[in-house]
Design a protein around this motif. Structure first.
Motif, mmCIF file in Angstrom:
data_model
loop_
_atom_site.group_PDB
_atom_site.id
_atom_site.type_symbol
_atom_site.label_atom_id
_atom_site.label_comp_id
_atom_site.label_asym_id
_atom_site.label_seq_id
_atom_site.Cartn_x
_atom_site.Cartn_y
_atom_site.Cartn_z
ATOM 1 N N ILE A 6 36.223 31.023 -3.395
ATOM 2 C CA ILE A 6 37.118 30.830 -4.371
ATOM 3 C C ILE A 6 38.045 31.924 -4.775
ATOM 4 O O ILE A 6 37.340 33.073 -5.036
ATOM 5 C CB ILE A 6 36.281 30.240 -5.455
ATOM 6 N N TYR A 7 39.418 31.750 -4.725
ATOM 7 C CA TYR A 7 40.180 32.862 -5.113
ATOM 8 C C TYR A 7 40.662 32.966 -6.552
ATOM 9 O O TYR A 7 40.849 33.752 -7.069
ATOM 10 C CB TYR A 7 41.560 32.652 -4.321
ATOM 11 N N ALA A 8 40.577 31.566 -7.169
ATOM 12 C CA ALA A 8 40.796 31.285 -8.461
ATOM 13 C C ALA A 8 40.428 30.291 -9.099
ATOM 14 O O ALA A 8 40.488 29.015 -8.006
ATOM 15 C CB ALA A 8 42.380 31.491 -8.738
ATOM 16 N N GLU A 77 40.268 30.507 -0.439
ATOM 17 C CA GLU A 77 40.750 31.449 0.621
ATOM 18 C C GLU A 77 39.827 31.353 1.628
ATOM 19 O O GLU A 77 38.501 31.511 1.696
ATOM 20 C CB GLU A 77 40.646 33.035 -0.226
ATOM 21 N N GLY A 78 40.396 31.277 2.874
ATOM 22 C CA GLY A 78 39.748 31.352 4.208
ATOM 23 C C GLY A 78 39.156 30.119 4.607
ATOM 24 O O GLY A 78 38.413 30.289 5.837
ATOM 25 N N LYS A 138 35.727 32.779 -9.402
ATOM 26 C CA LYS A 138 36.324 33.480 -8.542
ATOM 27 C C LYS A 138 35.176 34.307 -7.658
ATOM 28 O O LYS A 138 34.332 34.800 -8.170
ATOM 29 C CB LYS A 138 37.209 34.697 -8.983
ATOM 30 N N GLY A 139 35.450 34.199 -6.352
ATOM 31 C CA GLY A 139 34.476 34.948 -5.449
ATOM 32 C C GLY A 139 33.261 34.058 -5.018
ATOM 33 O O GLY A 139 32.571 34.409 -3.818
ATOM 34 N N ASP A 140 32.901 32.973 -5.539
ATOM 35 C CA ASP A 140 32.024 32.116 -5.207
ATOM 36 C C ASP A 140 32.252 31.524 -3.722
ATOM 37 O O ASP A 140 33.357 31.368 -3.330
ATOM 38 C CB ASP A 140 31.978 30.922 -5.869
ATOM 39 N N VAL A 141 31.241 31.436 -2.782
ATOM 40 C CA VAL A 141 31.282 30.918 -1.545
ATOM 41 C C VAL A 141 31.714 29.230 -1.606
ATOM 42 O O VAL A 141 31.200 28.557 -2.421
ATOM 43 C CB VAL A 141 30.092 30.837 -0.725
ATOM 44 N N VAL A 142 32.596 28.850 -0.752
ATOM 45 C CA VAL A 142 32.842 27.365 -0.705
ATOM 46 C C VAL A 142 32.650 27.100 0.840
ATOM 47 O O VAL A 142 32.906 27.861 1.642
ATOM 48 C CB VAL A 142 34.478 27.307 -0.934
ATOM 49 N N GLU A 143 31.817 25.971 1.066
ATOM 50 C CA GLU A 143 31.544 25.568 2.509
ATOM 51 C C GLU A 143 31.307 24.230 2.664
ATOM 52 O O GLU A 143 30.860 23.450 1.516
ATOM 53 C CB GLU A 143 30.355 26.334 2.738
#
Length: 145
Positions: A6-8, A77-78, A138-143
């Protein structure tokens, strides 16, 4: 890649407004994001966009559009969104799960297109419903799961 970050996270109190970035948000099962105008009993409770798409539009159109300016709730992001289709499930953080209900939407003059002259939700937005709630930031992993 079926994993990103998560970017935002952004919300707005009403529909038809640009969203503002928040430090964290509470996803509520079968409802959406607490205090967001798009929450409710429907298939577009949470909207996700790919950060790479926002960066591409900024470069092509010489803009400086930031989090929430495309009216998205979660900027990721990513992660390769091409691997996500209707019915795909994605986990955000430890416990929140979204199900993709729609990819893109009808294009109409919106606050985004009137403000910036361009919009990417109609072509690239992921519209989701909340399957399992939780706090995201923000920063949490998304999968993809």
């Amino acid at each position: 890649m079926t994993k990103g970050f998560i970017y935002a996270v952004s919300i707005s109190p009403k529909r038809g407004q640009l969203k503002k970035e928040v430090p964290e948000a509470k996803l509520i099962e079968n409802y959406g994001i607490e205090n967001d105008g798009h929450a409710g009993d429907w298939g577009r409770q949470v909207t996700c966009l790919n950060l790479a798409s926002v960066q591409k539009i900024n470069k092509e159109h010489h803009l400086k559009i930031g989090p929430g300016d495309f009216a998205e709730n979660v900027l990721i992001e990513g992660m390769d969104f091409s691997a996500l289709t209707i019915g795909s499930k994605i986990r955000l953080g430890k416990s929140a799960v979204l199900e993709v209900t729609q990819v893109g939407k009808e294009d109409h003059p919106s606050i985004v297109s009137r403000t910036y002259g361009v919009s990417i939700l109609p072509s690239e937005g992921l519209f989701c419903k909340v399957i399992s709630g939780g706090i995201i930031k923000k920063g949490d992993v998304v999968e993809k799961i």
